[in-house]
Design an enzyme around this catalytic site. Structure first.
Site, short mmCIF file in Angstrom:
data_model
loop_
_atom_site.label_atom_id
_atom_site.label_comp_id
_atom_site.label_asym_id
_atom_site.label_seq_id
_atom_site.Cartn_x
_atom_site.Cartn_y
_atom_site.Cartn_z
N ARG A 174 8.59 0.88 -3.73
CA ARG A 174 9.23 1.78 -4.70
C ARG A 174 9.66 1.07 -5.98
NH1 ARG A 174 10.28 3.76 0.32
NH2 ARG A 174 10.10 6.01 0.62
N CYS A 206 0.71 5.43 -0.46
CA CYS A 206 -0.13 6.61 -0.54
C CYS A 206 0.18 7.40 -1.81
CB CYS A 206 0.10 7.50 0.68
SG CYS A 206 -0.56 6.80 2.22
N PRO A 255 0.85 -1.21 0.00
CA PRO A 255 0.00 0.00 0.00
C PRO A 255 0.87 1.25 0.00
CG PRO A 255 -0.02 -1.06 2.16
CD PRO A 255 0.70 -1.99 1.24
N TYR A 264 1.04 5.33 13.19
CA TYR A 264 -0.34 5.77 13.08
C TYR A 264 -1.12 5.29 14.32
CZ TYR A 264 1.30 7.10 8.50
OH TYR A 264 2.02 7.66 7.48
N GLN A 298 -6.01 -1.43 2.54
CA GLN A 298 -5.49 -1.19 3.89
C GLN A 298 -6.37 -0.15 4.59
OE1 GLN A 298 -1.83 1.18 4.72
NE2 GLN A 298 -0.98 -0.76 5.42
N ARG A 328 -0.76 -5.06 9.53
CA ARG A 328 0.62 -4.55 9.38
C ARG A 328 1.08 -4.00 10.72
NH1 ARG A 328 3.25 -0.93 4.55
NH2 ARG A 328 3.62 -3.04 3.78
#
Length: 372
Positions: A341, A43, A41, A200, A117, A248
């Protein structure tokens, strides 16, 4: 937390035999992945009011056409104020379902298992996008002035000081995740992942660095993990038993006195007994000054430790080379590898990886003429 190990959330069947290579299939409950390559995932910061757009369809769809076995949508906020930035993807209202369904349907049509997610940024919410001037996004730019956390401790310079959640608000967060799971199912996703990493909200509760509470949600390991257990229990009530649930985790805060691998392994075993199928093993994100020894495959040992403890795992972190990825699966360090990436640089990495490994895989019929 008294529901751990219930028979109705029994651990899912998955391939117990040692896989031969990266391109072996993997069964998780009733979902079969065509290979062990997953799109992490990532962003995109490209939404308006949380809605998926053509950008998301093309970005994600390219990775499905490119051969990945699982494509996971980016962190999707379960409440509007849980977004990292005002431009984050969202799943906090029913109106979001149609755009997400379009993405999930295309992914499945092209052979990838569609996943999403579910996330809440907590004290790291209402920030500008990475390519913009650093700092909190003001209201004039679509941001908001109130962010929340287990304790009123800012993540670092430039971040807002959060408001401490009370018990009623915590239980409201639990229900927001359950509502998001219901929407995910309606949108056609086959896998959901609970984001409890990278500093988070749920990670903030797990770590004693960010959780200074003295009530039943703070202090001991049992109390700091109470929220994630409540969320997982509600997710398993909403999410069908034939579909997999991922979590995760940040396996370590990379600082003394923070969340660490020992706690990650213990929590992973508890979550697995409660119906979590796979633990996605990342690290960091909760301490702004942490010094992380970044290098190729630097997080793979975390996935290996969790898998050795009897819990299926995902390896992430600077996995770029086909032989590297294949070795992780072949040696039993993880059940899946997630690339980020490298899949931004090359959406067709799985097809190229198969060629590098001498494995014949099916190409999209539209592209067969280019297969060398």
């Amino acid at each position: 937390m008294g529901d751990r190990g219930r028979s109705d959330v029994a651990r899912s069947p998955y391939c117990v035999d040692q896989p031969m290579n990266l391109f072996d299939s993997l069964q998780l409950r009733e979902v079969v992945l065509r290979n062990r390559i997953a799109v992490s995932p990532m962003c995109q910061y490209s939404s308006e009011d949380g809605f998926a757009s053509d950008w998301h369809l093309v970005h994600l769809g390219s990775r499905a056409v490119g051969g990945a076995g699982l494509v996971m949508l980016e962190a999707s906020a379960v409440v509007a104020e849980g977004r990292i930035s005002p431009q984050d993807l969202g799943i906090w209202k029913d109106e979001h379902i149609a755009g997400l369904s379009r993405c999930a349907g295309f992914l499945k049509e092209h052979g990838a298992s569609p996943a999403i997610q579910l996330a809440h940024a907590g004290r790291k919410a209402s920030m500008r996008r990475p390519w913009e001037t650093p700092g909190a996004a003001p209201v004039s730019e679509g941001g908001w002035s109130r962010v929340v956390a287990p304790s009123p401790i800012a993540f670092g310079p430039g971040y807002l000081t959060p408001v401490e959640l009370d018990k009623a608000e915590i239980l409201g967060v639990v229900e927001a995740f359950a509502d998001a799971a219901r929407r995910s199912l309606e949108a056609g996703f086959e896998i959901i992942e609970l984001h409890a990493a990278h500093g988070y909200l749920i990670h903030q509760f797990l770590s004693p660095i960010s959780n200074h509470r003295t009530d039943e949600f703070g202090g001991s390991f049992e109390n700091r993990t109470r929220l994630i257990h409540l969320v997982v229990a509600r997710l398993r009530e909403v999410w069908p038993l034939h579909l997999p649930l991922f979590v995760r985790l940040s396996s370590t805060d990379w600082v003394e006195g923070g969340w660490d691998l020992e706690q990650t392994v213990r929590l992973s075993q508890e979550l697995h007994a409660s119906g979590v199928d796979v633990v996605d093993c990342s690290s960091g994100g909760n301490v702004s000054h942490a010094k992380i020894p970044v290098g190729p495959g630097y997080q793979v040992p975390f996935a290996e430790a969790v898998r050795k403890a009897g819990v299926p795992s995902v390896a992430v972190g600077l996995i770029t080379d086909p032989h590297q990825a294949n070795s992780i699966v072949e040696s039993g360090q993880a059940d899946l590898v997630m690339l980020a990436r490298e899949l931004l640089r090359d959406a067709y990495w799985p097809l190229h990886a198969a060629k590098a490994l001498g494995i014949d895989v099916e190409w999209p019929v539209q592209y067969v003429r280019a297969k060398a």
